[in-house]
Design a protein around this motif. Structure first.
Motif, PDB file in Angstrom:
ATOM      1  N   UNK A  90       0.839  -1.188   0.000  1.00  0.00           N
ATOM      2  CA  UNK A  90       0.000   0.000   0.000  1.00  0.00           C
ATOM      3  C   UNK A  90       0.875   1.240   0.000  1.00  0.00           C
ATOM      4  N   UNK A  91       0.339   2.308  -0.571  1.00  0.00           N
ATOM      5  CA  UNK A  91       1.065   3.572  -0.643  1.00  0.00           C
ATOM      6  C   UNK A  91       0.079   4.680  -0.959  1.00  0.00           C
ATOM      7  N   UNK A  92       0.515   5.917  -0.746  1.00  0.00           N
ATOM      8  CA  UNK A  92      -0.270   7.099  -1.070  1.00  0.00           C
ATOM      9  C   UNK A  92       0.636   8.058  -1.835  1.00  0.00           C
ATOM     10  N   UNK A  93       0.174   8.547  -2.980  1.00  0.00           N
ATOM     11  CA  UNK A  93       0.953   9.490  -3.787  1.00  0.00           C
ATOM     12  C   UNK A  93       0.073  10.659  -4.186  1.00  0.00           C
ATOM     13  N   UNK A  94       0.700  11.774  -4.505  1.00  0.00           N
ATOM     14  CA  UNK A  94      -0.078  12.936  -4.927  1.00  0.00           C
ATOM     15  C   UNK A  94      -0.533  12.767  -6.370  1.00  0.00           C
ATOM     16  N   UNK A  95      -1.574  13.467  -6.712  1.00  0.00           N
ATOM     17  CA  UNK A  95      -2.184  13.311  -8.035  1.00  0.00           C
ATOM     18  C   UNK A  95      -1.244  13.730  -9.153  1.00  0.00           C
ATOM     19  N   UNK A  96      -0.408  14.727  -8.905  1.00  0.00           N
ATOM     20  CA  UNK A  96       0.504  15.199  -9.949  1.00  0.00           C
ATOM     21  C   UNK A  96       1.483  14.113 -10.354  1.00  0.00           C
ATOM     22  N   UNK A  97       2.050  13.438  -9.353  1.00  0.00           N
ATOM     23  CA  UNK A  97       2.981  12.343  -9.658  1.00  0.00           C
ATOM     24  C   UNK A  97       2.284  11.220 -10.410  1.00  0.00           C
ATOM     25  N   UNK A  98       1.085  10.862  -9.969  1.00  0.00           N
ATOM     26  CA  UNK A  98       0.373   9.784 -10.646  1.00  0.00           C
ATOM     27  C   UNK A  98       0.010  10.167 -12.083  1.00  0.00           C
ATOM     28  N   UNK A  99      -0.397  11.397 -12.303  1.00  0.00           N
ATOM     29  CA  UNK A  99      -0.740  11.829 -13.661  1.00  0.00           C
ATOM     30  C   UNK A  99       0.464  11.694 -14.587  1.00  0.00           C
ATOM     31  N   UNK A 100       1.650  12.000 -14.070  1.00  0.00           N
ATOM     32  CA  UNK A 100       2.855  11.863 -14.883  1.00  0.00           C
ATOM     33  C   UNK A 100       3.149  10.394 -15.178  1.00  0.00           C
ATOM     34  N   UNK A 101       2.919   9.538 -14.172  1.00  0.00           N
ATOM     35  CA  UNK A 101       3.156   8.103 -14.364  1.00  0.00           C
ATOM     36  C   UNK A 101       2.164   7.508 -15.359  1.00  0.00           C
ATOM     37  N   UNK A 102       0.880   7.822 -15.188  1.00  0.00           N
ATOM     38  CA  UNK A 102      -0.134   7.207 -16.039  1.00  0.00           C
ATOM     39  C   UNK A 102      -0.036   7.731 -17.471  1.00  0.00           C
ATOM     40  N   UNK A 103       0.451   8.949 -17.646  1.00  0.00           N
ATOM     41  CA  UNK A 103       0.641   9.465 -19.003  1.00  0.00           C
ATOM     42  C   UNK A 103       1.691   8.639 -19.751  1.00  0.00           C
ATOM     43  N   UNK A 104       2.755   8.284 -19.057  1.00  0.00           N
ATOM     44  CA  UNK A 104       3.774   7.414 -19.663  1.00  0.00           C
ATOM     45  C   UNK A 104       3.251   5.993 -19.837  1.00  0.00           C
ATOM     46  N   UNK A 105       2.398   5.535 -18.898  1.00  0.00           N
ATOM     47  CA  UNK A 105       1.867   4.178 -18.973  1.00  0.00           C
ATOM     48  C   UNK A 105       1.000   3.991 -20.213  1.00  0.00           C
ATOM     49  N   UNK A 106       0.283   5.018 -20.632  1.00  0.00           N
ATOM     50  CA  UNK A 106      -0.541   4.903 -21.839  1.00  0.00           C
ATOM     51  C   UNK A 106       0.331   4.813 -23.089  1.00  0.00           C
ATOM     52  N   UNK A 107       1.516   5.400 -23.039  1.00  0.00           N
ATOM     53  CA  UNK A 107       2.436   5.288 -24.179  1.00  0.00           C
ATOM     54  C   UNK A 107       3.156   3.954 -24.180  1.00  0.00           C
ATOM     55  N   UNK A 108       3.452   3.457 -22.980  1.00  0.00           N
ATOM     56  CA  UNK A 108       4.194   2.196 -22.845  1.00  0.00           C
ATOM     57  C   UNK A 108       3.443   1.284 -21.867  1.00  0.00           C
ATOM     58  N   UNK A 109       2.338   0.673 -22.292  1.00  0.00           N
ATOM     59  CA  UNK A 109       1.525  -0.160 -21.379  1.00  0.00           C
ATOM     60  C   UNK A 109       2.200  -1.467 -20.984  1.00  0.00           C
ATOM     61  N   UNK A 110       3.284  -1.835 -21.666  1.00  0.00           N
ATOM     62  CA  UNK A 110       4.007  -3.063 -21.331  1.00  0.00           C
ATOM     63  C   UNK A 110       5.501  -2.764 -21.227  1.00  0.00           C
ATOM     64  N   UNK A 111       6.136  -3.422 -20.254  1.00  0.00           N
ATOM     65  CA  UNK A 111       7.568  -3.219 -20.065  1.00  0.00           C
ATOM     66  C   UNK A 111       8.102  -4.379 -19.231  1.00  0.00           C
ATOM     67  N   UNK A 112       9.410  -4.413 -19.043  1.00  0.00           N
ATOM     68  CA  UNK A 112      10.033  -5.440 -18.207  1.00  0.00           C
ATOM     69  C   UNK A 112      10.910  -4.758 -17.158  1.00  0.00           C
ATOM     70  N   UNK A 113      10.984  -5.387 -15.995  1.00  0.00           N
ATOM     71  CA  UNK A 113      11.804  -4.886 -14.899  1.00  0.00           C
ATOM     72  C   UNK A 113      12.575  -6.058 -14.294  1.00  0.00           C
ATOM     73  N   UNK A 114      13.805  -5.804 -13.813  1.00  0.00           N
ATOM     74  CA  UNK A 114      14.616  -6.893 -13.242  1.00  0.00           C
ATOM     75  C   UNK A 114      14.545  -6.935 -11.718  1.00  0.00           C
TER      76      UNK A 114
END
Length: 323
Positions: free
Chosen positions: A169-193
C-alpha cells in the motif's frame, strides 16, 4: 340426533296402542333446505336479470333472436359443464377434493383464483468489484473519508492493510500519478529486473490495465511464464491505483498484493514498485537525475518499438541506480 327426532312420530303411529302426544302442534308444511345449496346457488331469475343485456348482445352477435335461442344453442356445452362439475360436499366428498393444476383449471373454467405470487428475490447488492478489480469502496467508506485531512486518510489507508503480510500500500499525490499514467498509456508493457545474488537477475513482465475511470491496475508476471502462456499467464503481484479522491483531495491511494508461493517475496514486490516509479515517473530533481530519466525513457521506447539495440544490461544498471 336430528333424524331420530323426525322419525319418532312416524314410529309411534305404526304401533297400535302407542299414542303420539303433541300431535296437534306438528307443522306438516315445514320444509328442510340444504343451506349449502341456498348459499352457492342463487336464484336463476336474478342471474338472468343481472346479465340480460350482455346475453342479448351475445345472442345478436351469434345471429340469434332471443336469449332462449342462445341457451338452446349452448345447451350441450352447458350440460357437459354441469356433469363435469365437482362440488365438494354435494356430489363429492370433502376429503376427495384436489386443487386442479393451472393447466386443468384453465381448460375447465374461464375464471379462477390466481395462484399466490412467488416470493420476490432480494435485490442484489451492488458489487464491490469491477471486472474482477476491487473498488475503493470495498476498503473504506469513501464519502466519510473524503471529509478527513490527507494525513488522517493516509493513516487510515495504511492501517487498513497492516494486518495482511502480503499486501502493498502507498499514497501518492495526483501530480505524480498523472505523470506516471501518461507514460503508462504510451508504454503499457515493459520489463523490470529483480537482482539475484550469484544468479544475475530475474526478469518480470508488467502490464498496465484501465478497468474503470477510477481504477488503474498493474500486473506483474514472470517473463518466462508470460512467454510460455501469453495472456493466460497468472500474475504474481497485482497493484491497483484508486482515483476516487484524486480531484477532491489531490491524492491517489494504491493497494496491491503479492501472491504466496509464486517465487516473489513482499520485499521483491516493493522493489518492482520502486523500479516502476523510476522508469515511469521521470522526476528530474537535479541534472544527474534528469540524465538518468532520459536514459530510462530511451530504454522504454526501444522496448515498445522492438528495437534490437535494447539491452538487458542497461536495464539492470538503470534499475539499480538511485533516482
Amino acid at each position: 340426533m336430528a333424524t331420530s327426532r323426525l322419525v319418532a312420530p312416524l314410529w309411534r303411529r305404526c304401533i297400535p296402542g302407542v299414542q303420539t302426544p303433541f300431535r296437534s302442534y306438528q307443522r306438516r308444511w315445514a320444509q328442510v333446505h340444504d343451506v349449502r345449496f341456498l348459499v352457492t346457488h342463487p336464484r336463476p331469475d336474478k342471474v338472468l336479470e343481472k346479465y340480460k343485456e350482455k346475453l342479448d348482445q351475445k345472442a345478436k352477435e351469434k345471429g340469434l333472436k332471443s336469449i332462449d335461442e342462445l341457451k338452446e344453442a349452448y345447451s350441450d356445452e352447458i350440460q357437459d359443464l354441469r356433469n363435469n362439475a365437482i362440488v365438494p360436499g354435494a356430489n363429492a366428498a370433502l376429503n376427495d377434493w384436489q386443487t386442479p393444476t393451472p393447466k386443468q383449471a384453465s381448460s375447465s373454467v374461464p375464471y379462477q383464483i390466481p395462484p399466490p405470487p412467488e416470493p420476490q428475490q432480494s435485490v442484489p447488492k451492488v458489487s464491490d468489484c469491477q471486472d474482477g478489480v476491487k473498488t475503493l469502496g470495498s476498503f473504506i467508506d469513501v464519502e466519510k473519508t473524503a471529509d478527513l485531512p490527507n494525513k488522517e486518510i493516509e493513516a487510515i489507508w495504511r492501517l487498513r492493510h497492516v494486518r495482511d503480510s502480503q499486501s502493498l500500500c502507498a499514497v501518492m499525490n495526483s501530480e505524480t500519478f498523472d505523470r506516471i499514467v501518461q507514460t503508462a498509456r504510451k508504454h503499457p508493457q515493459f520489463i523490470l529486473p529483480i537482482p539475484r545474488e550469484e544468479q544475475g537477475a530475474e526478469i518480470h513482465f508488467l502490464q498496465w490495465t484501465f478497468p474503470s475511470p477510477t481504477t488503474v491496475t498493474v500486473l506483474f508476471t514472470h517473463l518466462a511464464e508470460f512467454k510460455l502462456r501469453g495472456e493466460f499467464a497468472q500474475p504474481h503481484t497485482t497493484v491497483t491505483h484508486h482515483l476516487d479522491l484524486a480531484k477532491h483531495k489531490d491524492i491517489v491511494l494504491m493497494e496491491g498484493r503479492v501472491m504466496e508461493n509464486r517465487g516473489v517475496s513482499v520485499d521483491e514486490g516493493k522493489w518492482l514498485l520502486m523500479c516502476l516509479q523510476k522508469f515511469y515517473g521521470f522526476e528530474p530533481l537535479s541534472a544527474g537525475a534528469k540524465a538518468n530519466a532520459e536514459r530510462r525513457r530511451k530504454l522504454m521506447e526501444q522496448f515498445s518499438g522492438g528495437d534490437e539495440k535494447f539491452k538487458i544490461e542497461e536495464l539492470l544498471e538503470e534499475a539499480e541506480k538511485l533516482p
